[in-house]
Enzyme design. Sequence first.
Site, PDB file in Angstrom:
ATOM      1  N   TYR A 166       0.837  -1.205   0.000  1.00 11.48           N
ATOM      2  CA  TYR A 166       0.000   0.000   0.000  1.00 11.48           C
ATOM      3  C   TYR A 166       0.871   1.255   0.000  1.00 11.48           C
ATOM      4  CZ  TYR A 166      -3.196   3.551   1.787  1.00 11.48           C
ATOM      5  OH  TYR A 166      -3.910   4.707   1.972  1.00 11.48           O
ATOM      6  N   GLU A 198     -11.567   5.394   5.179  1.00  9.36           N
ATOM      7  CA  GLU A 198     -11.022   6.227   6.267  1.00  9.36           C
ATOM      8  C   GLU A 198     -12.042   6.360   7.391  1.00  9.36           C
ATOM      9  OE1 GLU A 198      -8.015   7.145   6.786  1.00  9.36           O
ATOM     10  OE2 GLU A 198      -7.086   6.999   4.817  1.00  9.36           O
ATOM     11  N   TRP A 255      -5.095   0.933  10.394  1.00  8.14           N
ATOM     12  CA  TRP A 255      -5.226   0.937   8.942  1.00  8.14           C
ATOM     13  C   TRP A 255      -4.967  -0.465   8.400  1.00  8.14           C
ATOM     14  CZ3 TRP A 255      -7.915   3.399   5.696  1.00  8.14           C
ATOM     15  CH2 TRP A 255      -7.660   3.326   4.324  1.00  8.14           C
TER      16      TRP A 255
END
Length: 189
Positions: free
Chosen positions: A19, A41, A49
């Site tokens: 990522y 988000e 995350w």
Amino acid sequence: MRDEATRCHWATTALSVKYHDEEWGVPVHDDRRWFEFLILEGAQAGLSWETILQKRERYRQVFNGFDPAKVARFDGKKVKELLKDAGIVRNRLKINAAVANAQAFLRVQEEFGSFDAYIWKFVGGSPIRNRWKTHKSVPAQTPLSEALSKDLLKRGFRFVGPTICYAFMQATGVVNDHLVSCFRYAEVS
């Protein structure tokens, strides 16, 4: 794969490294990608995350490829179905916020022509290039993320506080918050 010392400190697993190296901080200009990051988000609030990255593919499936027009039409039955899906974050407030955000997203597209045009106006069309030397220097929110949050909330968006908005801006390249020592800093600039 590159030497870990040349990456931002948070990229530590295979998923987060991929990522970091391919997506984080790259300027987004596609409305469906904007919507994806907005939903993810918001889902991440209070979680790591990494957890969201692990659930991302399932989100893509159950949120119709992050098509805001389809998500905007999710009804109570669909929300109940999503609350039973262990492949996503099963939080009623976050799922309801995703539906409300899809509806608000469509209104922004109608007003500005695209969500992309709306977001980039906050920075005059060009990413902000920060020059952080340590991860401790990187703020959790800024006056700009506060302004974006306030405007999104006014437009009916939810789960878009200043900290979420700053993470959103970092992920989508509105701000380049790769450390200057990170090989990606120059690549996304």
